[in-house]
Design a protein around this motif. Structure first.
Motif, PDB file in Angstrom:
ATOM      1  N   SER A 196      -4.461   6.564  -0.715  1.00 42.52           N
ATOM      2  CA  SER A 196      -5.555   7.380  -1.241  1.00 42.52           C
ATOM      3  C   SER A 196      -6.623   6.489  -1.881  1.00 42.52           C
ATOM      4  CB  SER A 196      -5.026   8.372  -2.279  1.00 42.52           C
ATOM      5  OG  SER A 196      -4.758   7.680  -3.482  1.00 42.52           O
ATOM      6  N   ASP A 197      -7.707   7.123  -2.275  1.00 41.55           N
ATOM      7  CA  ASP A 197      -8.762   6.372  -2.961  1.00 41.55           C
ATOM      8  C   ASP A 197      -8.239   5.744  -4.253  1.00 41.55           C
ATOM      9  OD1 ASP A 197      -8.416   8.851  -4.119  1.00 41.55           O
ATOM     10  OD2 ASP A 197     -10.537   9.329  -4.274  1.00 41.55           O
ATOM     11  N   VAL A 198      -7.509   6.538  -5.016  1.00 39.43           N
ATOM     12  CA  VAL A 198      -6.983   6.043  -6.288  1.00 39.43           C
ATOM     13  C   VAL A 198      -6.001   4.897  -6.045  1.00 39.43           C
ATOM     14  CG1 VAL A 198      -5.613   6.670  -8.305  1.00 39.43           C
ATOM     15  CG2 VAL A 198      -7.361   8.245  -7.443  1.00 39.43           C
ATOM     16  N   ASP A 199      -5.151   5.079  -5.035  1.00 41.92           N
ATOM     17  CA  ASP A 199      -4.221   4.000  -4.676  1.00 41.92           C
ATOM     18  C   ASP A 199      -4.986   2.740  -4.280  1.00 41.92           C
ATOM     19  OD1 ASP A 199      -2.154   5.895  -4.870  1.00 41.92           O
ATOM     20  OD2 ASP A 199      -2.230   6.346  -2.730  1.00 41.92           O
ATOM     21  N   THR A 213       0.842  -1.198   0.000  1.00 46.99           N
ATOM     22  CA  THR A 213       0.000   0.000   0.000  1.00 46.99           C
ATOM     23  C   THR A 213       0.875   1.244   0.000  1.00 46.99           C
ATOM     24  OG1 THR A 213      -0.042   0.186   2.400  1.00 46.99           O
ATOM     25  CG2 THR A 213      -1.750  -1.199   1.364  1.00 46.99           C
ATOM     26  N   ARG A 214       0.257   2.344  -0.333  1.00 42.11           N
ATOM     27  CA  ARG A 214       1.005   3.591  -0.280  1.00 42.11           C
ATOM     28  C   ARG A 214       1.469   3.871   1.147  1.00 42.11           C
ATOM     29  NH1 ARG A 214       2.031   7.257  -3.727  1.00 42.11           N
ATOM     30  NH2 ARG A 214       2.902   9.189  -2.937  1.00 42.11           N
ATOM     31  N   TYR A 229      -8.017   1.741  -5.117  1.00 36.57           N
ATOM     32  CA  TYR A 229      -8.679   1.059  -6.227  1.00 36.57           C
ATOM     33  C   TYR A 229      -7.666   0.274  -7.058  1.00 36.57           C
ATOM     34  CZ  TYR A 229     -12.634   4.064  -5.040  1.00 36.57           C
ATOM     35  OH  TYR A 229     -13.643   4.704  -4.372  1.00 36.57           O
ATOM     36  N   ALA A 230      -6.489   0.853  -7.251  1.00 32.77           N
ATOM     37  CA  ALA A 230      -5.468   0.160  -8.040  1.00 32.77           C
ATOM     38  C   ALA A 230      -4.967  -1.082  -7.300  1.00 32.77           C
ATOM     39  CB  ALA A 230      -4.315   1.117  -8.325  1.00 32.77           C
ATOM     40  N   TYR A 231      -4.715  -0.938  -6.026  1.00 36.20           N
ATOM     41  CA  TYR A 231      -4.245  -2.054  -5.191  1.00 36.20           C
ATOM     42  C   TYR A 231      -5.296  -3.158  -5.161  1.00 36.20           C
ATOM     43  CZ  TYR A 231      -2.722  -4.078  -0.612  1.00 36.20           C
ATOM     44  OH  TYR A 231      -2.334  -4.886   0.432  1.00 36.20           O
ATOM     45  N   ALA A 267     -11.339  10.916   1.475  1.00 34.17           N
ATOM     46  CA  ALA A 267     -10.599  11.772   0.551  1.00 34.17           C
ATOM     47  C   ALA A 267     -10.517  13.204   1.072  1.00 34.17           C
ATOM     48  CB  ALA A 267     -11.252  11.748  -0.826  1.00 34.17           C
ATOM     49  N   ALA A 268     -11.588  13.652   1.719  1.00 32.92           N
ATOM     50  CA  ALA A 268     -11.615  15.020   2.226  1.00 32.92           C
ATOM     51  C   ALA A 268     -11.097  15.106   3.654  1.00 32.92           C
ATOM     52  CB  ALA A 268     -13.045  15.561   2.165  1.00 32.92           C
ATOM     53  N   GLN A 326       2.203   8.850   4.454  1.00 33.58           N
ATOM     54  CA  GLN A 326       0.958   9.137   3.751  1.00 33.58           C
ATOM     55  C   GLN A 326       0.005   7.965   3.884  1.00 33.58           C
ATOM     56  OE1 GLN A 326       1.913  10.085  -0.342  1.00 33.58           O
ATOM     57  NE2 GLN A 326       2.297  12.227   0.189  1.00 33.58           N
ATOM     58  N   TYR A 327      -1.276   8.286   3.917  1.00 36.41           N
ATOM     59  CA  TYR A 327      -2.273   7.229   3.866  1.00 36.41           C
ATOM     60  C   TYR A 327      -2.515   6.832   2.404  1.00 36.41           C
ATOM     61  CZ  TYR A 327      -3.177   8.007   8.780  1.00 36.41           C
ATOM     62  OH  TYR A 327      -3.028   8.097  10.137  1.00 36.41           O
TER      63      TYR A 327
END
Lengths: 708, 248
Positions: free
Chosen positions: A167-170, A155-156, A172-174, A275-276, A164-165
């Motif tokens: 993210s949403d994009v990370d 994970t990121r 979904y890809a993972y 995300a926010a 860093q946590y």
């Protein structure tokens, strides 16, 4: 309350002294590191350090008279030469564990893979005693062989060393990559957030997960909700790491778990809030105050998932700021409408299981709301912990104490703090799986008992109010407990109605309580919860004699604390003895009745009966609805050609049961019944279901009910 | 390897306030609607760990935290009592790794700024942090925000009251790039909300007015400086502890 307590093993100081002469080298692979040297007075002896994912368990022989212990950690190189300062990273106190005669401490908050030296010393009050001999060890790398596809995903949060946590994009890809590389997982989108983000769920099974929600439900799955508050991301990172482990581990334990059940993980139900970095969703709604009301698409998606996949045990992940509490505050569903068996089993999971395992591994669970925790951990049915309890799911809240507090003094370092939180959540979630595996039959029985109890529509209704959490004598993880939260008189209804009647306007009308002033109708929300509703000439009847009886009045009664509407309370039309045949036309509700004669339900009529005995056959043809709970039928039971709901839960029938040609759109519920005779189902539009509450049938089971 | 920015899509930001992505590599800017599984297409590169990797974090030479040269081991020029608790040396997010990052991106690598960083996005102020004339950010830590606002008040500002949030954040921005020494030498500083604060030395840090003190100063970023401070500036009332902790 059933709470198991493990046998306490007391190591005497004398025994320790006789062992204290061998100097052990540092850890061999797979063995805990240990140190035993000739001890000074009051020196900690027999220190061992055992590595696990993201933490190291320290254990030692206690020092007579010690009030607490300090844990010191020093970074060292491969030759055990210090590369940085020694830091007191932990303070062990007797209330950490149930068997405090055998102290353990889970040191966490370091970069996984780094090498350290640990020492432990006792304190008498504030007077420090000599440190133990040091033990060195290399901590475990982030899970997964870098050379094995799938296992090598990270994970990121892991690649950035918790700076860093993910993210949403990370995410979904993972998630997509895990889905692509592992046959054990299916990723399903259970819904969308207000802003359109997918809400994904991992469905894990071995060698492959069951193909449909119904097939998953048949395995009595276990579920984890990882991130409902967007600004509490620690549990979610644990879930993402765990997903990789479940997908790619060759550990026999993991294979065994996934061979016996299905694991459901919802990493991010509140993707917009994550995300926010807000607590609420994008409308500002706290989703953990919405699981009963399901005004928001996120909570509605989760509730529909529970309806379809039917988990029997669950954890809901959070973080919180009370720095005086334990590492891992937990709490069962306390709402007083939750069935006693589900409350007891949830307490068993927490106090009987987690407290015992935590004492072995060095973590510190405790009741949420303890020790200056404030007025929290109460009975709101809007909170998932309680909502799930009211849905007969054995479950617990999980909090990750977000500040280090006095017992983890090194956690001003943000990355270390994040690592401790996430790896403690990972520990908890793995032990949830172990508990579910170990107590599978027991949890299923508790759920079955709860469902049959609820379908009997017995006892008072509490709109809001909690069961007490019993305190244990100090020092103990549960020596302080959350507020009592007994129901106030206006929150109690002693005389439970038979059903709530809703007008077409109430049931079908547009609502304004959702995002942008648009809310789903009650028809849609009731369907999401999975309740039976009888459509009659004069409105829509929601009977209480069904599995979610504890939740229904909270949403449909004007006396509720946070209800949808004030539906009309419909009381039983018949109680006590009735001699002779009974013909039901229109709406009949029998409570605590004895009918000496045959019961015939006419076309378009509705029969609801609970805690009732019929000495004679029951025959319904073309009924609008038939709901029987906790009743006895001494004779055949036949329900044919009905257009509405059919629910038979917890009944005893002496004679054949025939369910034929019913055209209702939701599955006839046939659960927890005893049938002395055959059970035969044919030609029903939807196959009847037992929702994993088995029926005892002495005769043959045939047709659509062959598996019930 | 992942892009250096988390690129968390922010569809809630007002249209037109969306900021440009960092120069390299391009970031997805909004949540895509993928296929039936709700997964992004595999165009995104995964965080696979290369065989033989020592597991010490990212191996991406472009990623902050992986600076190759000897300078990577330096302290990065930051100073203050909180710096020791933040990424240092060759850790991802170490001060040296952020010098080419614009302030809004650099903040994503300073792990105690999650509230401020998200607030900047919510308020649509990311572009202002890339002002070519330079900008100085007086960034309150997450702890500072927790001491100032209740959870519900903070959500209210972030979600429903972004005008107020914008004003609040401007009380933490200063035109031009100013080091801690510059601020101390000037003796006063005027934030973008028009407030003039005195700057007084205190134990090699700077006291801003009578409210806040720098606790890790002099992060050098592209076109500016970030100074971490221990309290929220501006004129909003303190709400922390006033309402019931909403808890779990």
């Amino acid at each position: 309350m059933r709470v198991r307590r493990p046998t306490v093993i007391v190591l005497s100081a004398l025994l320790a002294a006789t062992l204290g002469t061998v100097t052990a080298p540092t850890a061999a692979a797979g063995q805990p590191g240990s140190a035993t040297t000739a001890a000074e007075p009051n020196e900690v002896t027999n220190l061992t350090v055992t590595q696990a994912d993201g933490y190291a368990t320290l254990a030692w022989t206690p020092v007579e008279g010690a009030t607490d212990y300090q844990i010191e950690r020093t970074p060292v190189d491969a030759n055990d030469v210090p590369t940085g300062p020694s830091v007191v990273v932990g303070v062990w106190r007797p209330n950490r564990q149930i068997n405090n005669e055998s102290p353990t401490f889970a040191d966490a908050g370091f970069n996984p893979g780094d090498r350290f030296q640990w020492r432990v010393r006792a304190r008498f009050g504030t007077v420090e005693q000599p440190y133990s001999a040091p033990v060195t060890g290399t901590t475990r790398q982030p899970w997964g062989d870098p050379a094995v596809p799938g296992q090598n995903l990270r994970t990121r949060w892991e690649t950035t060393r918790a700076v860093q946590y993910t993210s949403d994009v990370d995410e979904y890809a993972y998630t997509a990559e895990i889905d692509r590389l592992s046959d054990r997982v299916r990723v399903v989108e259970i819904g969308r957030t207000v802003l359109g983000r997918p809400i994904n769920m991992f469905v894990f099974g071995y060698p492959t997960p069951p193909a449909t929600p119904e097939a998953v439900a048949a395995t009595s799955p276990v579920a984890i909700n990882c991130n409902v508050h967007g600004n509490e991301p620690g549990d979610r990172e644990a879930c993402l790491i765990m997903a990789r482990q479940l997908a790619f581990s060759t550990d026999p334990r993991i294979i065994d778990i996934l061979s016996h059940t299905t694991v459901l993980i919802v990493p991010t139900v509140n993707g917009d809030g994550r995300a926010a970095n807000t607590r609420g969703n994008s409308t500002g709604q706290d989703l953990n105050r919405d699981y009963s009301l399901i005004r928001q698409p996120e909570t509605a998606a989760f509730v529909r998932m529970v309806r379809d996949y039917r988990p029997i045990a669950s954890y809901d992940g959070h973080e919180y700021g009370n720095s005086r509490a334990g590492d891992l505050p937990m709490l069962p569903p306390r709402h007083q409408n939750v069935a006693q068996s589900v409350f007891d089993q949830s307490q068993d999971m927490i106090e009987g299981y987690m407290y015992a395992r935590a004492a072995e591994d060095g973590w510190w669970p405790c009741p949420y709301g303890c020790e200056g925790g404030g007025n929290v951990g109460l009975g709101e049915e809007t909170i998932l912990r309680n909502t799930l309890g009211l849905k007969n799911v054995v479950n617990s809240l999980l909090e990750l104490r977000s500040s280090g507090g006095q017992t983890r003094p090194d956690e001003s370092n943000t990355a270390n703090n994040r690592r401790r939180k996430t790896y403690s959540a990972l520990w908890t979630f793995h032990h949830l799986l172990d508990y579910h595996r170990a107590r599978y039959d027991e949890i299923r029985r508790a759920r079955a008992e709860a469902i049959t109890f609820q379908a009997s529509n017995s006892g008072r209704i509490v709109f809001r109010g909690s069961r007490p959490i019993p305190a244990h004598p100090a020092p103990h993880p549960a020596d302080a407990v959350p507020p009592l939260d007994a129901p106030r008189p206006e929150m109690i209804l002693d005389d439970a109605p038979c059903a709530y009647r809703l007008t077409p306007e109430q049931y079908l009308g547009a609502r304004t309580d959702g995002p942008g002033g648009v809310g789903a109708s009650l028809a849609e929300r009731i369907a999401a919860h999975g309740w039976k509703v009888v459509k009659a000439a004069d409105g829509y009847y929601v009977p209480l004699a069904q599995p979610e009886r504890g939740l229904i009045p909270l949403l449909l009664d004007a006396q509720g604390a946070e209800e949808w509407v004030g539906g009309e309370r419909v009381y039983p039309t018949l109680t006590g003895r009735h001699n002779g045949p009974l013909t039901v036309s229109g709406f009949t509700c029998i409570a605590d009745g004895t009918i000496n004669g045959p019961v015939t339900v006419r076309p378009g009529a509705t029969l609801i009966a609970y805690r009732t005995t019929v000495n004679g056959p029951v025959t319904a043809t073309g009924a609008a609805g038939v709901v029987l709970g906790d009743s006895t039928v001494r004779g055949p039971l036949q329900v044919a050609n009905g257009a509405g709901p059919l629910s038979l839960v917890g009944n005893t029938v002496s004679g054949p049961v025939n369910l034929v040609g019913n055209t209702g759109t939701d599955a006839p519920l046939v659960a927890g019944n005893t049938v002395h005779g055959p059970l035969h189902c044919t030609g029903n539009r939807v196959t009847p279901t037992a929702i994993e509450v088995p029926n005892a049938v002495t005769g043959p089971r045939a047709g659509q009910c062959a598996a019930l | 390897m992942f892009a250096p920015s988390p690129a968390s899509a922010d569809p809630a930001a007002p249209p037109g306030r969306r900021t440009r992505p960092a120069p390299t590599p391009p970031h997805p800017r909004r949540v895509r609607r993928p296929g039936r599984l709700g997964l992004l297409a595999a165009t995104l590169v995964l965080a696979g760990v290369a065989a033989g990797c020592t597991g010490d974090g990212s191996a991406d030479p472009h990623e902050p935290g992986r600076t190759g040269g000897p300078a990577a081991a330096a302290t990065g020029g930051v100073s203050g009592p909180l710096c020791a608790a933040l990424p240092a040396g060759t850790d991802p997010g170490n001060p040296d790794s952020l010098v080419d990052e614009p302030a809004d991106q650099a903040m994503r690598w300073i792990p105690v700024l999650t509230t401020f960083e998200a607030a900047v996005r919510a308020a649509g102020l990311s572009a202002q942090l890339r002002d070519p004339r330079g900008v100085t950010v007086l960034a309150p830590t997450d702890d500072a925000f927790a001491r100032k606002f209740s959870a519900s008040n903070l959500d209210e500002l972030m979600i429903h009251d972004r005008d107020t949030l914008r004003t609040l954040l401007r009380a933490h921005l200063v035109a031009g790039s100013h080091s801690l020494a510059d601020l101390l030498a000037a003796g006063t500083v005027t934030t973008m909300d028009g407030t003039r604060l005195t700057v007084t030395p205190t134990e090699s840090m700077a006291r801003l007015g009578d409210t806040a003190t720098t606790i890790c100063a002099d992060y050098r970023v592209a076109g500016g400086r970030i100074h971490l401070i221990d309290a929220v500036l501006g004129t909003l009332p303190t709400t922390a502890g006033l309402d019931d902790d909403p808890a779990h």
